[in-house]
Motif scaffolding. Sequence first.
Motif, short mmCIF file in Angstrom:
data_model
loop_
_atom_site.label_atom_id
_atom_site.label_comp_id
_atom_site.label_asym_id
_atom_site.label_seq_id
_atom_site.Cartn_x
_atom_site.Cartn_y
_atom_site.Cartn_z
N THR A 77 -3.90 -8.31 -7.52
CA THR A 77 -2.75 -7.93 -8.39
C THR A 77 -1.67 -7.20 -7.69
OG1 THR A 77 -3.86 -5.77 -8.66
CG2 THR A 77 -4.46 -7.67 -10.30
N GLU A 78 -0.40 -7.14 -8.18
CA GLU A 78 0.49 -6.20 -7.31
C GLU A 78 -0.09 -4.73 -7.15
OE1 GLU A 78 3.61 -7.33 -6.62
OE2 GLU A 78 4.04 -9.03 -8.02
N GLU A 79 -0.61 -4.28 -7.81
CA GLU A 79 -1.15 -2.87 -7.52
C GLU A 79 -2.32 -2.87 -6.44
OE1 GLU A 79 -3.72 1.09 -9.68
OE2 GLU A 79 -2.88 -0.68 -10.92
N GLY A 80 -3.03 -3.81 -6.53
CA GLY A 80 -4.28 -3.96 -5.66
C GLY A 80 -3.87 -4.46 -4.14
N ARG A 82 -0.87 -3.59 -2.97
CA ARG A 82 -0.36 -2.23 -2.28
C ARG A 82 -1.42 -1.55 -2.11
NH1 ARG A 82 3.65 -2.76 -6.50
NH2 ARG A 82 2.29 -1.89 -8.40
N ALA A 83 -2.62 -1.15 -2.62
CA ALA A 83 -3.60 -0.43 -2.17
C ALA A 83 -4.36 -1.15 -0.75
CB ALA A 83 -4.82 -0.53 -3.14
N ASP A 153 8.37 -6.37 -7.97
CA ASP A 153 7.20 -7.23 -7.80
C ASP A 153 7.31 -8.57 -7.64
OD1 ASP A 153 5.75 -4.87 -8.67
OD2 ASP A 153 5.74 -5.69 -10.69
#
Length: 252
Positions: A77-80, A82-83, A153
């Motif tokens: 995912t976009e958030e994953g 980045r992490a 994104d």
Amino acid sequence: MAEVIAFNPGNYRYVRGVRQYSCGVAAEPGYRLERARFSRPLPLKEGFERIAAHLQAKGRPLTAFAACELRSPAPFTEEGFRAFNDVYIGTLKTWGIYEEGADNPVARSNVCPEFHKPAEPSLYAFSYTVVHEGAVPSFVVAGSAEALEGKGDYRDNCVRLGDISREGLSEKGRWVLGEMSRRMEALGFTWDDTTGVQLYTVHPIQHVMLQEMAPQGIARNGVDWHFNRPPVKDLEFEMDCRGVASECVLTV
């Protein structure tokens, strides 16, 4: 024209990209880029340890690390994503390559195999500079999928989002080919200088090869089609390319 900056500790220059990677690198005069591929992908920690040992054996500093090719279990995912990048960048900080808020000079590709998926993000291959007087100029262009980077994104900047029709894939392919050309041009190269071209998609793209790639001479040395997905959900088509004089396989 994209901005090209010298990374003197590594003896290469890079095209400014985003926080997690540059758009491409080229060896400075008196040096050349070499590429090494592991016989199987290694988990990040182990892979970086093997890279450090390889550079030491070559008499090169850690800052000579210029590009890498990663394999991940599945699109993030976009958030994953980045992490994950926070973890990856941690090693570059330790190696003296990256400082928070500064440019990241290292080029990178990160894709997700559809078969033989790694259990965790892993290192597949890497490139680095070595001293070589009179070397032919060499370069590695980072992977790009069909979305403009650094503008928010990926989904919001994707070419033909969700369209995997023949026409949709053609347009995605044209955009990615254009991005490869732009990155090479910034470094002073063209498709004529490539020694390796890699394409990543799980969709039928023979028509893209025939109609878009072959007429430009991109497939003169063949194209390595990896049945892999780009690293972020909703992206479908990715490529990278390189022009290097030396490649090897490291058995693991």
